[in-house]
Enzyme design. Structure first.
Site, PDB file in Angstrom:
ATOM      1  N   HIS A  13       2.412  24.317  22.526  1.00  0.00           N
ATOM      2  CA  HIS A  13       1.200  24.177  21.441  1.00  0.00           C
ATOM      3  C   HIS A  13      -0.111  23.775  21.880  1.00  0.00           C
ATOM      4  CE1 HIS A  13      -0.053  23.496  17.044  1.00  0.00           C
ATOM      5  NE2 HIS A  13      -1.026  23.498  17.708  1.00  0.00           N
ATOM      6  N   HIS A  19      -4.308  24.820  22.136  1.00  0.00           N
ATOM      7  CA  HIS A  19      -5.759  25.685  21.737  1.00  0.00           C
ATOM      8  C   HIS A  19      -6.461  25.745  23.124  1.00  0.00           C
ATOM      9  CE1 HIS A  19      -4.700  25.161  17.488  1.00  0.00           C
ATOM     10  NE2 HIS A  19      -4.282  23.982  18.037  1.00  0.00           N
ATOM     11  N   ARG A  46      -9.168  28.163  22.852  1.00  0.00           N
ATOM     12  CA  ARG A  46     -10.456  28.707  22.490  1.00  0.00           C
ATOM     13  C   ARG A  46     -10.668  29.903  23.239  1.00  0.00           C
ATOM     14  NH1 ARG A  46      -9.386  25.110  18.672  1.00  0.00           N
ATOM     15  NH2 ARG A  46      -9.861  23.196  18.716  1.00  0.00           N
ATOM     16  N   LYS A  48       2.187  32.242  13.850  1.00  0.00           N
ATOM     17  CA  LYS A  48       2.172  31.085  13.428  1.00  0.00           C
ATOM     18  C   LYS A  48       1.504  31.019  12.009  1.00  0.00           C
ATOM     19  CE  LYS A  48       0.568  26.553  13.733  1.00  0.00           C
ATOM     20  NZ  LYS A  48      -0.563  25.939  14.562  1.00  0.00           N
ATOM     21  N   HIS A  56       2.285  25.135  10.674  1.00  0.00           N
ATOM     22  CA  HIS A  56       1.509  24.106  10.258  1.00  0.00           C
ATOM     23  C   HIS A  56       1.937  23.454   9.181  1.00  0.00           C
ATOM     24  CE1 HIS A  56      -2.294  21.600  10.926  1.00  0.00           C
ATOM     25  NE2 HIS A  56      -1.836  21.542   9.561  1.00  0.00           N
ATOM     26  N   HIS A 114       3.653  20.021  15.666  1.00  0.00           N
ATOM     27  CA  HIS A 114       2.944  18.555  15.699  1.00  0.00           C
ATOM     28  C   HIS A 114       3.593  17.887  14.445  1.00  0.00           C
ATOM     29  CE1 HIS A 114       0.394  20.877  12.939  1.00  0.00           C
ATOM     30  NE2 HIS A 114      -0.373  21.134  14.006  1.00  0.00           N
ATOM     31  N   LEU A 172      -5.671  16.966  13.214  1.00  0.00           N
ATOM     32  CA  LEU A 172      -4.782  17.176  11.963  1.00  0.00           C
ATOM     33  C   LEU A 172      -3.455  17.748  12.539  1.00  0.00           C
ATOM     34  CD1 LEU A 172      -7.125  18.978   9.828  1.00  0.00           C
ATOM     35  CD2 LEU A 172      -6.067  16.871   9.073  1.00  0.00           C
ATOM     36  N   ASP A 193      -1.006  20.185  21.458  1.00  0.00           N
ATOM     37  CA  ASP A 193      -1.946  20.340  20.471  1.00  0.00           C
ATOM     38  C   ASP A 193      -3.242  20.001  20.965  1.00  0.00           C
ATOM     39  OD1 ASP A 193      -3.175  21.291  18.174  1.00  0.00           O
ATOM     40  OD2 ASP A 193      -2.617  19.641  16.980  1.00  0.00           O
ATOM     41  N   HIS A 223     -12.971  20.143  21.083  1.00  0.00           N
ATOM     42  CA  HIS A 223     -14.207  20.198  20.363  1.00  0.00           C
ATOM     43  C   HIS A 223     -15.395  19.710  20.992  1.00  0.00           C
ATOM     44  CE1 HIS A 223     -12.281  22.116  16.558  1.00  0.00           C
ATOM     45  NE2 HIS A 223     -11.355  21.182  16.841  1.00  0.00           N
ATOM     46  N   ALA A 276     -11.710  18.077  13.542  1.00  0.00           N
ATOM     47  CA  ALA A 276     -10.350  17.593  13.866  1.00  0.00           C
ATOM     48  C   ALA A 276      -9.727  18.043  15.151  1.00  0.00           C
ATOM     49  CB  ALA A 276      -9.356  17.887  12.899  1.00  0.00           C
TER      50      ALA A 276
HETATM   51  C1  NCD Z   1      -6.582  22.227  15.834  1.00  0.00           C
HETATM   52  C2  NCD Z   1      -7.829  22.798  16.124  1.00  0.00           C
HETATM   53  O1  NCD Z   1      -8.933  22.101  16.525  1.00  0.00           O
HETATM   54  O2  NCD Z   1      -7.781  24.099  16.565  1.00  0.00           O
HETATM   55  N1  NCD Z   1      -7.112  20.728  15.406  1.00  0.00           N
HETATM   56  C3  NCD Z   1      -6.171  19.761  15.342  1.00  0.00           C
HETATM   57  O3  NCD Z   1      -6.607  18.699  14.881  1.00  0.00           O
HETATM   58  N2  NCD Z   1      -4.799  19.781  15.688  1.00  0.00           N
HETATM   59  C4  NCD Z   1      -6.004  22.828  14.619  1.00  0.00           C
HETATM   60  C5  NCD Z   1      -4.409  22.394  14.449  1.00  0.00           C
HETATM   61  O4  NCD Z   1      -3.629  22.773  15.354  1.00  0.00           O
HETATM   62  O5  NCD Z   1      -4.331  21.791  13.496  1.00  0.00           O
HETATM   63 ZN    ZN Z   2      -2.879  22.927  16.908  1.00  0.00          ZN
END
Ligand code: NCD
Ligand code: ZN
Length: 346
Positions: A13, A15, A17, A99, A136, A174, A219, A247, A251, A263
């Protein structure tokens, strides 16, 4: 034990971007991980097979020279997702899951699902072809307390959904609660759950007591200590239904340290040393490889990776970078708040 060698791990899992952020965060993952399930919550989201092909190409173009990292792509489920497109995407081998974001549950989830009747056909198709649904698991009902949203989701959404689509393979993403752990344990081998590194370390006091810590806000939000302990027990148990999904969700600091902060915890850089610390603390270093390198691959019906990763423990704490620079601004690396003596050495 001062050294441990594992099969090269997978992050189930992640991210990554796009654009400048992708370019900067990708090496943080490829340094240690052979493969990762790539989350599709871009703006606009990765909805179709064509979107996934294009995003896969952008990731591959951003790979460090010589990297053999393999992105495992996901499609973002919308009420308009076409079962035939999902079938073609899975048959190609490029797309490994779909997803489900309940609309409004998290970052960039406004195109997610509100009316589950509209996705029944695509879920039935996925059950037929064995393509996992990554979920999710939080309700978005504003009357449900944010700390209860995962447990309520299991009762109101997940259990009925699985009853409506027998045979659907599901990954609870998660998980953050003892209810999540218990539900995963109660199910058969068509259900699994990912656990993040930071949810093994944080409870909600870490976010809120003695000052608000925006870099610990993610989150689903971290819960009470008893829930963290349930996650630790699950992750270190050796049960193949639990595996790593970091996860890691970058950011920029400007967006985290903000009146309405985003988040996400960015853990790609130091996840493996942190996990070695956690598993050693729980007397389970011998189970780390299952959690990071074997259980996830088995659930996704992939062979384990060929390569290895070696972690070494030294007397002096490891110095991790506090931040990484990206073309979009700095991103803070997750700081567990205690010294970590493990580092990746090969
Ligand atoms: C994730 C994100 O920023 O894309 N943020 C997070 O707090 N985990 C989105 C997600 O997986 O919920
Ligand atoms: Zn995530």
């Amino acid at each position: 034990m001062t050294q441990i060698t594992l099969r090269r791990p997978d992050d189930m899992h992640l991210h990554l971007r796009d654009g400048a952020m992708l370019q900067a965060v990708l090496p943080e993952t490829t340094r240690h991980f052979a493969r990762a399930i790539i989350m599709p919550n871009l703006v606009p989201p990765v909805v179709t097979f064509a979107d996934a092909r294009a995003y896969d190409a952008r990731i591959r173009a951003a790979l460090p020279q010589g990297s053999t990292f393999q992105p495992l792509m996901t499609l973002y489920l919308t009420e308009g997702t076409d079962p035939a497109d999902v079938t073609a995407a899975a048959a190609s081998g490029l797309v490994k899951s779909v997803k489900l974001y309940p609309a409004g549950a998290t970052t960039n989830s406004h195109s997610g699902v509100s009316d589950f009747g509209k996705v029944q056909a695509v879920l039935e198709t996925m059950a037929e072809i064995g393509l996992p649904l990554c979920v999710h698991g939080e309700v978005t009902d504003p009357t449900v307390d944010i700390f209860d949203r995962e447990a309520v989701f299991i009762d109101r959404v997940l259990a009925p959904l699985r009853a409506r689509v027998p045979g659907l393979r599901v990954v609870m993403e998660h998980i953050t609660t003892e209810e999540g752990v218990a539900y995963a344990r109660s199910a058969g081998d068509d259900l699994a759950a990912t656990i993040t590194t930071h949810h093994l370390i944080l409870n909600r006091n870490h976010i809120l007591a003695g000052g608000i810590r925006p870099h610990y806000y993610c989150l689903p939000v971290a819960k009470r200590e008893k829930h963290r302990l349930a996650l630790r027990a699950a992750a270190t148990s050796g049960d193949p239904r639990f595996f790593l999904g970091t996860d890691s969700a970058p950011h920029t600091d400007a967006l985290k340290e903000h009146a309405c902060g985003c988040a996400g915890c960015f853990t790609a850089t130091n996840t493996m040393p942190l996990l070695a610390h956690v598993f050693e603390q729980d007397g389970a270093l011998d189970r780390l490889e299952g959690f990071t390198s074997l259980h996830g691959a088995a659930f996704y019906r992939l062979p384990p990776n060929d390569g290895t990763l070696t972690l070494t423990k030294s007397a002096t704490p490891t110095a991790f970078p506090a931040k990484i620079d990206t073309g979009a601004g700095t991103v803070t690396v997750f700081d567990p708040g205690f010294p970590v003596h493990w580092q990746v050495t090969a």
